[in-house]
Scaffold this motif. Sequence first.
Motif, mmCIF file in Angstrom:
data_model
loop_
_atom_site.group_PDB
_atom_site.id
_atom_site.type_symbol
_atom_site.label_atom_id
_atom_site.label_comp_id
_atom_site.label_asym_id
_atom_site.label_seq_id
_atom_site.Cartn_x
_atom_site.Cartn_y
_atom_site.Cartn_z
ATOM 1 N N UNK A 52 0.838 -1.201 0.000
ATOM 2 C CA UNK A 52 0.000 0.000 0.000
ATOM 3 C C UNK A 52 0.871 1.247 0.000
ATOM 4 N N UNK A 53 1.902 1.253 0.819
ATOM 5 C CA UNK A 53 2.809 2.398 0.906
ATOM 6 C C UNK A 53 3.508 2.642 -0.427
ATOM 7 N N UNK A 54 3.967 1.584 -1.081
ATOM 8 C CA UNK A 54 4.633 1.724 -2.381
ATOM 9 C C UNK A 54 3.670 2.249 -3.448
ATOM 10 N N UNK A 55 2.428 1.799 -3.419
ATOM 11 C CA UNK A 55 1.436 2.272 -4.388
ATOM 12 C C UNK A 55 1.171 3.760 -4.198
ATOM 13 N N UNK A 56 1.048 4.189 -2.954
ATOM 14 C CA UNK A 56 0.815 5.601 -2.668
ATOM 15 C C UNK A 56 2.029 6.427 -3.094
ATOM 16 N N UNK A 57 3.227 5.917 -2.838
ATOM 17 C CA UNK A 57 4.447 6.621 -3.229
ATOM 18 C C UNK A 57 4.518 6.796 -4.746
ATOM 19 N N UNK A 58 4.145 5.766 -5.504
ATOM 20 C CA UNK A 58 4.136 5.865 -6.965
ATOM 21 C C UNK A 58 3.143 6.926 -7.425
ATOM 22 N N UNK A 105 2.126 9.624 -5.727
ATOM 23 C CA UNK A 105 2.663 10.941 -5.391
ATOM 24 C C UNK A 105 3.770 11.315 -6.371
ATOM 25 N N UNK A 106 4.643 10.380 -6.699
ATOM 26 C CA UNK A 106 5.721 10.640 -7.657
ATOM 27 C C UNK A 106 5.172 10.998 -9.039
ATOM 28 N N UNK A 107 4.158 10.270 -9.481
ATOM 29 C CA UNK A 107 3.564 10.534 -10.793
ATOM 30 C C UNK A 107 2.899 11.913 -10.821
#
Length: 93
Positions: free
Chosen positions: A65-71, A73-75
């Motif tokens: 979940x954290x990695x998906x949210x980070x992606x 935000x980055x996008x």
Amino acid sequence: MITIKIKTWKDWKKDFIDWVKEPGRKTCKEYVDYMEALQKQTLYQIIEDTCDKYNNMREDQIKDITEAVEKCVDACAEETRKLIDECQPVKFF
């Protein structure tokens, strides 16, 4: 073969406008970087708090979940930087 590039008025004008716009672009992009860092920090804390609330989540699920949210935000930050490059208003004296 030698090629000589002669700058026209349009070339000089474009160079000048790009030169004038650059400080505004840089400031806007620094703001995007700052907001990106704040969002990641805040989102990580919210994700951890929410996942702790539901005790049945595994560590790898929380990490996904954290990695998906980070992606996301980055996008969003990358698209915002592109928008700044395209839409930074031209400043005339």
